[in-house]
Design a protein around this motif. Structure first.
Motif, PDB file in Angstrom:
ATOM      1  N   THR A  77       0.817  -1.211   0.000  1.00 52.16           N
ATOM      2  CA  THR A  77       0.000   0.000   0.000  1.00 52.16           C
ATOM      3  C   THR A  77       0.853   1.263   0.000  1.00 52.16           C
ATOM      4  O   THR A  77       0.404   2.315  -0.455  1.00 52.16           O
ATOM      5  CB  THR A  77      -0.936   0.015   1.220  1.00 52.16           C
ATOM      6  N   ALA A  78       2.074   1.175   0.479  1.00 47.66           N
ATOM      7  CA  ALA A  78       2.962   2.340   0.487  1.00 47.66           C
ATOM      8  C   ALA A  78       3.347   2.767  -0.920  1.00 47.66           C
ATOM      9  O   ALA A  78       3.860   3.877  -1.122  1.00 47.66           O
ATOM     10  CB  ALA A  78       4.216   2.041   1.300  1.00 47.66           C
ATOM     11  N   GLN A 119      -9.952   8.818   4.835  1.00 46.70           N
ATOM     12  CA  GLN A 119      -8.516   9.070   4.840  1.00 46.70           C
ATOM     13  C   GLN A 119      -7.847   8.380   6.023  1.00 46.70           C
ATOM     14  O   GLN A 119      -6.736   7.857   5.897  1.00 46.70           O
ATOM     15  CB  GLN A 119      -8.257  10.580   4.864  1.00 46.70           C
ATOM     16  N   ALA A 120      -8.527   8.365   7.166  1.00 50.39           N
ATOM     17  CA  ALA A 120      -7.968   7.681   8.337  1.00 50.39           C
ATOM     18  C   ALA A 120      -7.878   6.171   8.082  1.00 50.39           C
ATOM     19  O   ALA A 120      -6.870   5.532   8.436  1.00 50.39           O
ATOM     20  CB  ALA A 120      -8.829   7.964   9.563  1.00 50.39           C
ATOM     21  N   ARG A 134      -4.984   5.572   5.686  1.00 51.49           N
ATOM     22  CA  ARG A 134      -3.691   5.694   6.384  1.00 51.49           C
ATOM     23  C   ARG A 134      -3.448   4.471   7.270  1.00 51.49           C
ATOM     24  O   ARG A 134      -2.321   3.983   7.383  1.00 51.49           O
ATOM     25  CB  ARG A 134      -3.659   6.972   7.206  1.00 51.49           C
ATOM     26  N   THR A 184      -0.808   6.477   2.064  1.00 53.99           N
ATOM     27  CA  THR A 184      -0.585   7.870   2.469  1.00 53.99           C
ATOM     28  C   THR A 184      -0.698   8.847   1.297  1.00 53.99           C
ATOM     29  O   THR A 184      -0.454  10.036   1.460  1.00 53.99           O
ATOM     30  CB  THR A 184       0.802   8.010   3.116  1.00 53.99           C
TER      31      THR A 184
END
Length: 686
Positions: free
Chosen positions: A59-60, A226-227, A230, A235
């Motif tokens: 996911t990064a 968004q939380a 993350r 991000t």
């Protein structure tokens, strides 16, 4: 991180959440999961992480998160927005109720006008006044503090500030809004001139009220999403599709949520627009059918129709005059989309007279159609499609959703008993009723605009669109239907190829220089788009809203590139006459033309190529087979994958199965696959 980070397009529908992940070397990973109401963000995170895992990435490595959502329109349709107050000039408290004298159905005596989104007891008056020439006769400073105390005691969550004639003195309205923000920290406050600095106090007040009504809901939704992202390791910046067809960063969306009411549908139309340009098609009807609704939009010469105002609520969102008056007016750029309550999850029923109906009630994703086996018992179009043999009797969405044919037959059998017929006949009747209803949406964007649908090509997408497109086209006299690859996730694909856009507008006034006003607007949107990246290339398009003197409605006309001199303005007038004649069948004289609003659209080009996505290698499906399907009678149809369809036309009946959708080619039509992997269905000209 990979040299080319992943771009994720995520679109939430009433039944499925669709994700398309675009990775290095143009790799495409589609993913389709059931939506997760009321926490819709969970489905986005689940589908995103699953797509990346299938692509062998973390996911990064996501560089951009692009999102289409119906959270704003759902808040209005379900009347689930924030408790909203309106602050206005003394004497104009009842503007929202007075509105315009229009009824959506002239002879329906049972129709009831929807209640204002701000109750009368929550509409407050200020003893202030802006004169028609822009002079401030009375300022409102002394009243604002007392008014703020009343709002605080009423449990208000959002405020819309709409002063009369504020489009002439926007600084005065913005000052009042700032005073309220200071006195009421934590409340969502909208100044109408920040959304619609135009003449027309009713439309401006309604727009600001809608914005405040959905503002806290959109804020909470995007904050939670968004939380969640993350928490999953994503991000990347979050960009949201606007109703007008361009992306906007989430922080700006929270300020102007009224601009994303048609977010989900606009993404699909954006993808079809790119396809129309790629294939050099002059007239295209985009037909999108998902789990809840079916939608249609017209694209001409590579551009969709964009309306400056439309209505939300009242059952459906409307952008055309014939159906207006049922909802809440909104002035914000929006692709002109007609929709009807017919989707895969639409419930089939009969009335007391024994007539068959489809929708607008939907089974959604929970419990969903009966054939999903999740507890749903009401018959839906998806159940009818299973009973007719159109859908796989085993699974959908690449095997992620199991199908139980016996449950579909059981659900349809109740309707069949009420009609006094068998299950296949009842199911086929529901299919034909749905097709008939969907012609209304297509005619709304073609015939009602003075266009002949027979002169267009239909592009079908959505999870259910390709099942109905050929029959719908036949009904309308359209001879060619295109079903692009990834059609069931085409709205997500539209997010990947959409531009980032910002809009600007100002009223046209005879005492100002329009060229200078256009330059100021262009500089404003360019600066906004270049924030954080001054070297970013921005394209600016200019438009004028034009009408004949005395008319109530305008047509949006593109302004030619170059200096805005007399020659350019004469060209605008000529284009207006031509468009007016084409739309309404008549045109007036030059001296009767008047300009109303100047508009600009700033665009930053997308980083993804639609052609490279469409021409990527296709997955090999299961070997060809046969299945008994029902049209006017039971026939044997060939079942095959898109990859197995070649360039030579094959006669129907055919059932072409993709991971994300199923295409039905009826008897009498042919189908082949072109160089873009698009399924081309053709009827003989009749």
């Amino acid at each position: 991180m990979s040299k080319t980070p992943w771009r994720i397009g995520a679109d939430i529908g009433g039944t499925f959440t669709d994700v398309v992940a675009l990775g290095p070397q143009g790799r495409i990973v589609p993913m389709k999961v059931l939506s997760t109401p009321p926490a819709f963000g969970e489905g986005v995170v689940t589908a995103t992480t699953a797509a990346l895992a299938e692509g062998g990435s973390a996911t990064a490595e996501v560089g951009a998160m692009l999102h289409g959502t119906t959270v704003a329109t759902n808040a209005i349709l379900e009347m689930a927005g924030a408790r909203t107050a309106v602050v206005t000039t003394r004497g104009f408290r009842d503007v929202l109720e007075l509105g315009r004298l229009r009824r959506p159905t002239l002879y329906d005596l049972s129709w009831v006008k929807p209640a204002p989104l701000a109750a009368r007891r929550h509409r407050y008056e200020l003893d202030q006044r802006i004169h028609a020439d822009g002079t401030v006769i009375r300022a409102a400073d002394a009243d604002v503090a007392a008014l703020a105390a009343k709002i605080r005691g009423a449990g208000i969550a959002a405020v819309a500030v709409c002063l009369i004639n504020s489009h002439l003195r926007p600084d005065e309205e913005r000052r009042v809004a700032e005073l309220l923000r200071a006195a009421l920290p934590g409340l969502y406050v909208t100044a109408s001139v920040d959304l619609s600095p135009e003449i027309g106090e009713f439309e401006r007040t309604s727009t600001a009220t809608v914005n405040s009504y959905v503002g806290p809901v959109v804020h909470d939704y995007l904050t939670a999403l968004q939380a969640d992202l993350r928490g999953a390791g994503v991000t990347a910046p979050l960009l949201v599709m606007q109703s007008g067809g361009g992306l906007l960063d989430a922080a700006k969306v929270v300020e102007r949520p009224v601009q994303i009411i048609e977010s989900g549908p606009a993404a699909g139309i954006t993808a079809v627009t790119r396809l129309a340009r790629l294939m050099k098609l002059d007239g295209v009807v985009a037909f999108d059918m998902g789990g809840t609704t079916a939608k249609a939009s017209l694209i001409e010469h590579g551009e969709p129709f964009v309306s400056a105002d439309y209505e939300v609520g009242g059952g459906m969102n409307v952008a055309r005059g014939l159906g207006s008056g049922a909802g809440y007016p909104v002035r914000a750029p929006s692709i002109d989309i007609a929709e009807v309550g017919a989707g895969g999850g639409s419930v089939i029923s009969t009335d007391v007279a024994g007539a068959l109906h489809v929708g607008p009630t939907s089974a959604g994703s929970r419990p969903g159609p009966a054939c999903y086996g999740n507890g749903g018992e009401r018959p839906t179009l998806t159940d009818a499609n299973v009973a007719l043999g159109y859908l796989s009797p085993e699974s959908l969405a690449g095997g992620r959703v199991a199908i139980h044919p016996e449950l579909a037959h059981k659900a349809i059998s109740g309707v069949a008993a009420e009609l006094g017929t068998d299950v296949p006949t009842a199911a086929r009747g529901a299919y034909e009723v749905a097709v008939s209803g969907m012609t209304t949406a297509v005619k709304a964007v073609t015939s009602e605009r003075g266009r002949d649908p027979r002169e267009t090509t239909m592009v079908a997408f959505g999870g259910a669109g390709p099942l109905y497109a050929a029959a719908l086209a036949r009904e309308l006299g359209i001879t060619t239907v295109l079903v692009p690859t990834h059609c069931g996730l085409f709205s997500s694909l539209g997010l990947l190829v959409a531009d980032v856009e910002r809009y600007g507008l100002t009223p046209y006034r005879a005492d100002t220089d329009p060229a200078r006003e256009f330059d100021l607007l262009a500089a404003e949107v360019t600066a906004a788009l270049q924030t954080g990246d001054p070297g970013r290339a921005v394209t600016v398009d200019r438009f004028l809203d034009v009408r004949y003197r005395g008319q109530r409605f305008e047509l949006r006309i593109a302004v030619p590139d170059g200096p805005l001199d007399d020659t350019a303005l004469a060209e605008v007038c000529a284009r207006f006459h031509s468009e007016h004649r084409r739309t309404y069948g008549r045109a007036g004289q030059d001296e009767l033309v008047e300009f109303v609003t100047l508009r600009v659209r700033g665009r930053v080009a997308a980083g993804a190529s639609l052609e490279s996505v469409l021409t990527a290698p296709l997955p090999q499906g299961r070997p060809e087979g046969v299945r008994i399907v029902r049209f006017d009678e039971h026939v044997e149809a060939t079942v095959l994958s898109r990859a197995a369809l070649g360039a030579d036309p094959r006669p129907g009946p055919l059932v072409i199965e993709d991971m994300d959708s199923t295409t039905l080619v009826p008897p009498g039509a042919t189908a082949h696959r072109d160089h873009l992997n698009t399924i081309v269905i053709r009827w003989e000209q009749s």
